[in-house]
Design a protein around this motif. Sequence first.
Motif, PDB file in Angstrom:
ATOM      1  N   CYS A   1     -49.944 -66.128  24.110  1.00 26.08           N
ATOM      2  CA  CYS A   1     -48.550 -66.175  24.599  1.00 26.08           C
ATOM      3  C   CYS A   1     -48.409 -65.362  25.881  1.00 26.08           C
ATOM      4  O   CYS A   1     -47.811 -65.816  26.862  1.00 26.08           O
ATOM      5  CB  CYS A   1     -47.602 -65.627  23.526  1.00 26.08           C
ATOM      6  SG  CYS A   1     -47.355 -66.700  22.100  1.00 26.08           S
TER       7      CYS A   1
ATOM      8  N   VAL B   1     -40.026 -62.281  23.001  1.00 28.68           N
ATOM      9  CA  VAL B   1     -40.134 -63.656  22.529  1.00 28.68           C
ATOM     10  C   VAL B   1     -39.302 -63.848  21.268  1.00 28.68           C
ATOM     11  O   VAL B   1     -38.560 -64.828  21.125  1.00 28.68           O
ATOM     12  CB  VAL B   1     -41.612 -64.021  22.262  1.00 28.68           C
ATOM     13  CG1 VAL B   1     -41.719 -65.337  21.503  1.00 28.68           C
ATOM     14  CG2 VAL B   1     -42.390 -64.116  23.568  1.00 28.68           C
TER      15      VAL B   1
ATOM     16  N   ASN C   1     -35.687 -64.099  22.208  1.00 24.15           N
ATOM     17  CA  ASN C   1     -35.386 -64.993  23.330  1.00 24.15           C
ATOM     18  C   ASN C   1     -34.941 -64.195  24.559  1.00 24.15           C
ATOM     19  O   ASN C   1     -33.990 -64.555  25.249  1.00 24.15           O
ATOM     20  CB  ASN C   1     -34.303 -66.018  22.949  1.00 24.15           C
ATOM     21  CG  ASN C   1     -34.217 -67.170  23.939  1.00 24.15           C
ATOM     22  OD1 ASN C   1     -35.164 -67.446  24.677  1.00 24.15           O
ATOM     23  ND2 ASN C   1     -33.074 -67.830  23.978  1.00 24.15           N
TER      24      ASN C   1
ATOM     25  N   VAL D   1     -37.141 -63.381  27.100  1.00 23.51           N
ATOM     26  CA  VAL D   1     -38.047 -63.622  28.223  1.00 23.51           C
ATOM     27  C   VAL D   1     -37.270 -64.319  29.335  1.00 23.51           C
ATOM     28  O   VAL D   1     -36.493 -65.259  29.083  1.00 23.51           O
ATOM     29  CB  VAL D   1     -39.249 -64.486  27.781  1.00 23.51           C
ATOM     30  CG1 VAL D   1     -40.200 -64.711  28.949  1.00 23.51           C
ATOM     31  CG2 VAL D   1     -39.981 -63.817  26.620  1.00 23.51           C
TER      32      VAL D   1
ATOM     33  N   LEU E   1     -43.633 -71.732  26.517  1.00 22.79           N
ATOM     34  CA  LEU E   1     -44.740 -71.289  25.670  1.00 22.79           C
ATOM     35  C   LEU E   1     -45.433 -72.426  24.929  1.00 22.79           C
ATOM     36  O   LEU E   1     -46.616 -72.320  24.621  1.00 22.79           O
ATOM     37  CB  LEU E   1     -44.244 -70.264  24.642  1.00 22.79           C
ATOM     38  CG  LEU E   1     -44.019 -68.842  25.131  1.00 22.79           C
ATOM     39  CD1 LEU E   1     -43.528 -67.966  23.987  1.00 22.79           C
ATOM     40  CD2 LEU E   1     -45.278 -68.256  25.745  1.00 22.79           C
TER      41      LEU E   1
ATOM     42  N   TRP F   1     -47.623 -66.708  29.860  1.00 21.78           N
ATOM     43  CA  TRP F   1     -46.537 -66.160  30.669  1.00 21.78           C
ATOM     44  C   TRP F   1     -47.067 -65.615  32.000  1.00 21.78           C
ATOM     45  O   TRP F   1     -46.487 -65.860  33.061  1.00 21.78           O
ATOM     46  CB  TRP F   1     -45.814 -65.077  29.880  1.00 21.78           C
ATOM     47  CG  TRP F   1     -44.777 -64.302  30.637  1.00 21.78           C
ATOM     48  CD1 TRP F   1     -44.796 -62.962  30.898  1.00 21.78           C
ATOM     49  CD2 TRP F   1     -43.556 -64.793  31.207  1.00 21.78           C
ATOM     50  NE1 TRP F   1     -43.674 -62.585  31.589  1.00 21.78           N
ATOM     51  CE2 TRP F   1     -42.895 -63.691  31.801  1.00 21.78           C
ATOM     52  CE3 TRP F   1     -42.972 -66.043  31.276  1.00 21.78           C
ATOM     53  CZ2 TRP F   1     -41.673 -63.822  32.442  1.00 21.78           C
ATOM     54  CZ3 TRP F   1     -41.750 -66.167  31.930  1.00 21.78           C
ATOM     55  CH2 TRP F   1     -41.120 -65.069  32.502  1.00 21.78           C
TER      56      TRP F   1
ATOM     57  N   VAL G   1     -39.675 -71.211  18.757  1.00 21.28           N
ATOM     58  CA  VAL G   1     -40.749 -70.222  18.704  1.00 21.28           C
ATOM     59  C   VAL G   1     -40.646 -69.403  17.427  1.00 21.28           C
ATOM     60  O   VAL G   1     -41.655 -69.091  16.782  1.00 21.28           O
ATOM     61  CB  VAL G   1     -40.703 -69.312  19.947  1.00 21.28           C
ATOM     62  CG1 VAL G   1     -41.679 -68.153  19.791  1.00 21.28           C
ATOM     63  CG2 VAL G   1     -41.045 -70.106  21.201  1.00 21.28           C
TER      64      VAL G   1
ATOM     65  N   LEU H   1     -37.547 -71.008  26.627  1.00 23.08           N
ATOM     66  CA  LEU H   1     -38.665 -70.230  26.095  1.00 23.08           C
ATOM     67  C   LEU H   1     -39.647 -71.139  25.368  1.00 23.08           C
ATOM     68  O   LEU H   1     -40.872 -71.018  25.538  1.00 23.08           O
ATOM     69  CB  LEU H   1     -38.138 -69.151  25.145  1.00 23.08           C
ATOM     70  CG  LEU H   1     -39.202 -68.300  24.451  1.00 23.08           C
ATOM     71  CD1 LEU H   1     -39.998 -67.500  25.459  1.00 23.08           C
ATOM     72  CD2 LEU H   1     -38.550 -67.364  23.428  1.00 23.08           C
TER      73      LEU H   1
ATOM     74  N   TRP I   1     -50.799 -63.780  20.052  1.00 24.87           N
ATOM     75  CA  TRP I   1     -49.920 -63.060  20.979  1.00 24.87           C
ATOM     76  C   TRP I   1     -50.565 -62.880  22.346  1.00 24.87           C
ATOM     77  O   TRP I   1     -49.877 -62.901  23.374  1.00 24.87           O
ATOM     78  CB  TRP I   1     -49.517 -61.713  20.385  1.00 24.87           C
ATOM     79  CG  TRP I   1     -48.552 -61.861  19.258  1.00 24.87           C
ATOM     80  CD1 TRP I   1     -48.761 -61.605  17.931  1.00 24.87           C
ATOM     81  CD2 TRP I   1     -47.205 -62.346  19.348  1.00 24.87           C
ATOM     82  NE1 TRP I   1     -47.644 -61.893  17.198  1.00 24.87           N
ATOM     83  CE2 TRP I   1     -46.677 -62.347  18.036  1.00 24.87           C
ATOM     84  CE3 TRP I   1     -46.397 -62.783  20.384  1.00 24.87           C
ATOM     85  CZ2 TRP I   1     -45.372 -62.767  17.747  1.00 24.87           C
ATOM     86  CZ3 TRP I   1     -45.110 -63.202  20.105  1.00 24.87           C
ATOM     87  CH2 TRP I   1     -44.599 -63.185  18.807  1.00 24.87           C
TER      88      TRP I   1
END
Length: 346
Positions: free
Chosen positions: A273, A186, A189, A191, A222, A277, A249, A218, A270
């Motif tokens: 997050c 994350v 960047n 993901v 999120l 996902w 983010v 992203l 976290w």
Amino acid sequence: MSESLMARVLKGKYFPSRNLLEANINSNASFTWRSICSAKDVLLKGVCKVIGNGNDTCIWTDPWVPSIENSRIPHREGVMTGHEPYFVSDLFTAGSWKEDILRSHFNPWEVQAIKKIPLPMHDMVDSWMWKHTTSGLFTVKSAYYMELIEERKKKPTLSSCANRQVWQRLWSSKIQPRVKMFGWKVAHNGVLVRLNLVKKGMKLDQICPRCGEADESLEHMLMFCEGSRRVWYLSPLRLDVSTVRGGRVRDWVAFLESNKKEDECWALFWMLCWNIWVGRNAWVFEGVLRDPRVIVEKAVQGVVEVAKINDEAELRASINNTMVRWIAPSEGVYKINSDAAMFDGG
């Protein structure tokens, strides 16, 4: 150029009469070829010509001087007369550089860099090398490190000075290792949301598969997708994503680190997050739509379970440290160890 079967097939199909760096992408190119071409900019930063007879290396367009930036001699627009040497073979003879030509066409530091290039003792064609390995062969690992170093020079990252506290706090959080790795992705960047996949050359719809209202970046996945907004609002953190400064983010993480001091809040952030996902992937790959309340419950449960495991580990460690252990007597003293048992009735 490798002599493997795949390399020969690609060369025969896409650039039979040119080198890899001059090849283009045609309309019916395969995904493999498109992926290779997408990395061409990376190759250009690290490749360099090895001078043989110099007949195939252009002085002004090819990278051939390894000790200067980008290995290229800058083209002097508006200064060149049209009578300059064109190929590197014009700059040397009989294994020696023509110093009069060098001094008349290049800057002193360029002359010095050119004269460091060894010339072959016998006739051989020019070839290519990769500057970032001792063998001269390209490796993905060396290219990755080259890009990583370049990125660090351009701007600070979460692991650099200004944000080192954020980075260290992530790795010390009481969450599963896979969630920490996801946090690292994350932060960089990395993901694989649809917008990032499109940037890598994949042909697919980059619209968010959950809401269908915006590109799946992203930040959208999120924070700004409607399902994600509800997760953050329903969570114990009660976060309003509309207050995120800059809409990134990275900015949100820095803001939360400075305002949510409790370790439990940081761990829950976290875990939320990660579960957003996971919920997104459940919809994309399984067609299962997870309710935001279920996502929040799983995140909270994950934090509780990890905290329980850590507490049990700390308890075992404290018990082991307080156990009475046998200690050897000092010099000149004898110790007799005995054991006894008492039973009812004598």
